[in-house]
Design an enzyme around this catalytic site. Structure first.
Site, PDB file in Angstrom:
ATOM      1  N   LYS A  46       0.808  -1.224   0.000  1.00 40.87           N
ATOM      2  CA  LYS A  46       0.000   0.000   0.000  1.00 40.87           C
ATOM      3  C   LYS A  46       0.844   1.279   0.000  1.00 40.87           C
ATOM      4  O   LYS A  46       0.526   2.240  -0.697  1.00 40.87           O
ATOM      5  CB  LYS A  46      -0.952   0.002   1.190  1.00 40.87           C
ATOM      6  N   ASP A  79     -10.304   3.214   2.077  1.00 42.56           N
ATOM      7  CA  ASP A  79     -10.561   2.515   3.338  1.00 42.56           C
ATOM      8  C   ASP A  79     -11.412   3.353   4.293  1.00 42.56           C
ATOM      9  O   ASP A  79     -12.334   2.847   4.934  1.00 42.56           O
ATOM     10  CB  ASP A  79      -9.245   2.136   4.018  1.00 42.56           C
TER      11      ASP A  79
END
Length: 277
Positions: free
Chosen positions: A69, A106
């Site tokens: 990420k 997210d």
């Protein structure tokens, strides 16, 4: 008009456990869309070469999971404000000119999950208490502050990481020592576990919830198992609880829309499909 079938997928290492192919596959089938979504196990040293090659192969974008990420964010040509603030990317869109656009959905997924599964919930209702200070905590903190949380209490096993978050996100964050974390639940309207405690194969959740009040909404970002020890204990105290699967489902929606041109719906049929029911 192109006849190319759009391709997307998830990149991680390991990635075989990912539920994302089942999730996106359900949406593709539900909406009768042309397209494929595949898991790709990519070693860290190969990440840049893979990301630069995928657009040439017909890929319109990918999801990125552990451990890529942060690296994916650094490799991107364009970065959304929320991805820059969180310091990680989970959704990449490949532009027609080959440039990589990075986003982090997210936090969006967290808020959408809470609003769907705890009707009437608002981040602005009162103080929140968050356990953990990793990447997921950063996404939740950013989204909660943006949604109007007046105060966020945070505790992490390594206090320095929590202190670093306060230095970055500002005075609405209040750091508590891990050994006294149970005290920060008093008066909190939202409690979030972003640690791996209670996850399959990890240590059990053992923090005291004696200060947790029945009006509190408790959520866990862990979804294996769906009913973690933390959620069971919170439920026993009369709290409304929200499991972590919805966050996974909702965070996937913006990427799917960008890649395949259809805004998908997160509903019970999707949950059942992802859970193999």
């Amino acid at each position: 008009m192109t006849d190319k079938i759009p391709l997307a997928g998830v990149i991680g290492s390991p990635v075989a456990h990912s539920l994302s192919p089942r999730l996106h596959g359900h949406w593709l089938a539900t909406y009768g869309l042309k397209g494929h979504y595949i898991p790709m196990d990519v070693a860290p040293e190969d990440l840049e070469q893979v990301l630069r090659t995928l657009p040439c192969m017909g890929f319109v974008g990918v999801n990125v999971t552990i451990p890529h990420k942060e690296a994916a964010l650094a490799l991107a040509d364009l970065v959304t404000d929320r991805a820059a603030l969180i310091g990680a990317a989970n959704t990449l869109i490949f532009n027609e000119d080959g440039r990589i656009h990075a986003d982090c959905t997210d936090g969006y997924g967290f808020i959408a999950n809470m609003r769907q599964n705890a009707p009437g919930w608002s981040a602005a209702d009162g103080p929140a208490a968050i356990l953990g200070a990793g990447g997921a905590a950063r996404a939740v903190i950013s989204a909660m502050l943006d949604a109007g949380a007046p105060e966020i209490r945070i505790a992490n096993r390594t206090r320095a990481r929590a202190d670093a978050l306060r230095a970055e996100f500002g005075p609405r964050l209040v750091v508590h020592d891990w050994g006294m974390a149970g005290l920060m639940f008093a008066g909190a309207t939202t409690v979030v576990n972003t640690t791996s405690l209670g996850m399959v194969g990890k240590s059990e959740f053992t923090l005291s919830l004696d200060r947790l009040e029945p009006e509190t909404v408790a959520t866990d970002i862990v979804y294996a198992p769906l009913r973690t020890g933390f959620l069971q204990a919170a439920e026993a105290r009369g709290c409304r609880t929200v499991d972590g699967l919805g966050m996974l489902l909702h965070q996937a929606a913006p990427g799917f829309e960008r890649w395949f041109g259809q805004r998908p719906v997160v509903d019970q049929a999707l949950r059942d499909a992802v859970l193999g029911q």
